[in-house]
Design an enzyme around this catalytic site. Structure first.
Site, PDB file in Angstrom:
ATOM      1  N   GLU A  42     -13.897 -14.865  20.451  1.00 47.71           N
ATOM      2  CA  GLU A  42     -13.715 -14.403  19.066  1.00 47.71           C
ATOM      3  C   GLU A  42     -14.919 -13.588  18.591  1.00 47.71           C
ATOM      4  OE1 GLU A  42     -11.151 -14.290  17.249  1.00 47.71           O
ATOM      5  OE2 GLU A  42      -9.809 -15.534  18.440  1.00 47.71           O
ATOM      6  N   TYR A 125     -12.531 -15.826   9.131  1.00 46.50           N
ATOM      7  CA  TYR A 125     -11.525 -15.509  10.150  1.00 46.50           C
ATOM      8  C   TYR A 125     -11.837 -16.218  11.477  1.00 46.50           C
ATOM      9  CZ  TYR A 125      -8.874 -13.326  13.735  1.00 46.50           C
ATOM     10  OH  TYR A 125      -8.047 -13.161  14.813  1.00 46.50           O
ATOM     11  N   ASP A 143      -5.109 -11.537  10.743  1.00 51.72           N
ATOM     12  CA  ASP A 143      -5.880 -10.327  11.040  1.00 51.72           C
ATOM     13  C   ASP A 143      -5.071  -9.123  10.561  1.00 51.72           C
ATOM     14  OD1 ASP A 143      -3.864 -10.027  12.872  1.00 51.72           O
ATOM     15  OD2 ASP A 143      -5.172  -9.818  14.624  1.00 51.72           O
ATOM     16  N   CYS A 198       4.791  -3.913  16.371  1.00 47.96           N
ATOM     17  CA  CYS A 198       4.781  -3.428  14.985  1.00 47.96           C
ATOM     18  C   CYS A 198       3.438  -2.746  14.723  1.00 47.96           C
ATOM     19  CB  CYS A 198       5.019  -4.584  14.015  1.00 47.96           C
ATOM     20  SG  CYS A 198       5.376  -4.026  12.340  1.00 47.96           S
ATOM     21  N   CYS A 205      10.661  -0.670  16.744  1.00 46.27           N
ATOM     22  CA  CYS A 205      11.618  -1.589  16.127  1.00 46.27           C
ATOM     23  C   CYS A 205      12.741  -1.970  17.086  1.00 46.27           C
ATOM     24  CB  CYS A 205      12.186  -0.972  14.858  1.00 46.27           C
ATOM     25  SG  CYS A 205      10.902  -0.591  13.655  1.00 46.27           S
ATOM     26  N   CYS A 208      11.758  -5.065  18.795  1.00 47.98           N
ATOM     27  CA  CYS A 208      11.168  -6.108  17.948  1.00 47.98           C
ATOM     28  C   CYS A 208      12.122  -7.292  17.753  1.00 47.98           C
ATOM     29  CB  CYS A 208      10.807  -5.513  16.592  1.00 47.98           C
ATOM     30  SG  CYS A 208      10.086  -6.713  15.472  1.00 47.98           S
ATOM     31  N   CYS A 214      14.171  -7.788   9.443  1.00 53.04           N
ATOM     32  CA  CYS A 214      13.011  -7.114   8.857  1.00 53.04           C
ATOM     33  C   CYS A 214      13.377  -6.488   7.501  1.00 53.04           C
ATOM     34  CB  CYS A 214      12.512  -6.042   9.820  1.00 53.04           C
ATOM     35  SG  CYS A 214      11.190  -5.026   9.125  1.00 53.04           S
TER      36      CYS A 214
HETATM   37  S1  SF4 Z   1      11.533  -4.226  12.834  1.00 55.37           S
HETATM   38 FE1  SF4 Z   1      10.061  -4.497  11.175  1.00 55.37          FE
HETATM   39  S2  SF4 Z   1       8.611  -6.016  11.976  1.00 55.37           S
HETATM   40 FE2  SF4 Z   1       9.741  -5.190  13.731  1.00 55.37          FE
HETATM   41  S3  SF4 Z   1       8.519  -3.460  14.496  1.00 55.37           S
HETATM   42 FE3  SF4 Z   1       9.996  -2.634  13.054  1.00 55.37          FE
HETATM   43  S4  SF4 Z   1       8.892  -2.607  11.127  1.00 55.37           S
HETATM   44 FE4  SF4 Z   1       7.764  -3.996  12.454  1.00 55.37          FE
END
Ligand code: SF4
Length: 296
Positions: A42, A125, A143, A198, A205, A208, A214
């Site tokens: 860290e 942190y 973070d 992200c 996305c 994701c 989202c």
């Molecule tokens: S869907 Fe939403 S959380 Fe996922 S990468 Fe895209 S913007 Fe980021």
């Protein structure tokens, strides 16, 4: 809170499921990795990218496998071993931290956030990150990557606003699973999701795990407004570069180095004076005799 289409547990399960499949194999994620290793990592990660930290971390833990080992070394050895990680005051802080752990905690890294906060160089942190990732304490670790994922997936904003612990920590706490281990995995998963998927400039996305829930995406996917950070000052010709040149010379020499030899490394005499004075004030360089200088 998570988007209304999923509850907290479902939201966390999407992230931790993805994390289990896609997490990078990093030393501090391996079973049995010691709390001391987490603390060292860290410190190193505070201002240095993962790819540069990993090899240096391995060297450090081989040489100083426990806080008492580093505490027994000279502070200058820590500065020497820090090499090219940058911002070398972290090496001195880490050494002071090892001394404090040895003297006040019987050589064992404390698990409690408040106790961790009493250690030199450990801020909010780092204290949370060590408590959560080394000891599985249920606490929020936020973070810049986590802030961005929450801003988009939960709040429906294109990007995170400036850090604010009073807002960021409760927002992450509201998402944490109730179980300690699950909460730690979720914390790590949110960080990894922000680091790999992200991302600030080009969120992936289609890869994701939160794509279907989202809030930013479902709100119409508005264009990202990139908040441009102020440009970093040029390194070339800077006082930082001059400090780096002096430290590099002192690192490679086991003996004190005369002022004239150091002065020859910096073209501008005024800049040399500033750099050397700054290093001495920071405790990174000591005067061993008149006009002779060394690492502490
Ligand atoms: S869907 Fe939403 S959380 Fe996922 S990468 Fe895209 S913007 Fe980021």
């Amino acid at each position: 809170m998570p988007p209304t289409r999923v509850n907290r547990e479902q939201f966390a399960a999407l992230v931790t499921g993805w994390f289990a499949r896609h997490a990078r194999d990093l030393p501090w994620r391996r079973p049995g990795f010691p709390p001391w290793g987490t603390l060292v990592s860290e410190f190193m990660l505070q201002q240095t990218p993962v790819v540069r930290v990993v090899p240096r971390l391995d060297e450090w833990l081989t040489r100083w496998p426990a806080p008492a080992d580093l505490a027994a070394a000279a502070p200058g050895d820590a500065v020497r071993a820090w090499e090219s990680l940058g911002y070398p005051r972290r090496a001195l802080n880490l050494h002071a931290c090892a001394v404090a752990i040895t003297e006040r905690f019987d050589g064992a890294v404390p698990s409690d956030v408040d106790a961790l906060l009493t250690l030199p160089g450990v801020g909010d942190y780092t204290a949370r990150a060590v408590a959560v990732f080394a000891f599985g304490v249920r606490a929020p670790v936020v973070d810049t990557n986590v802030r961005r994922v929450i801003a988009r997936a939960v709040d429906g904003h294109p990007d995170a606003s400036t850090p604010n612990a009073k807002r960021d920590l409760p927002a992450m706490t509201a998402l944490l699973p109730a179980d300690d281990d699950a909460a730690a995995r979720f914390n790590a998963g949110m960080m990894e999701l922000g680091a790999l998927i992200c991302t600030a400039r080009s969120p992936k996305c289609d890869l994701c795990p939160l794509a279907d829930v989202c809030a930013w995406r479902s709100a119409g996917y508005p264009e990202i407004e990139i908040v441009r950070k102020p440009r970093q000052k040029k390194y070339e010709g800077s006082d930082r570069q001059a400090r780096g040149a002096l430290l590099k010379r002192l690192r490679t020499d086991a003996h004190p180095v005369p002022r004239a030899e150091l002065a020859a490394l910096v073209a501008d005499p005024a800049q040399f004076d500033r750099a050397l004075t700054g290093l001495i004030q920071d405790g990174l360089v000591v005067t061993t005799a008149h006009d002779l200088f060394a690492l502490p």
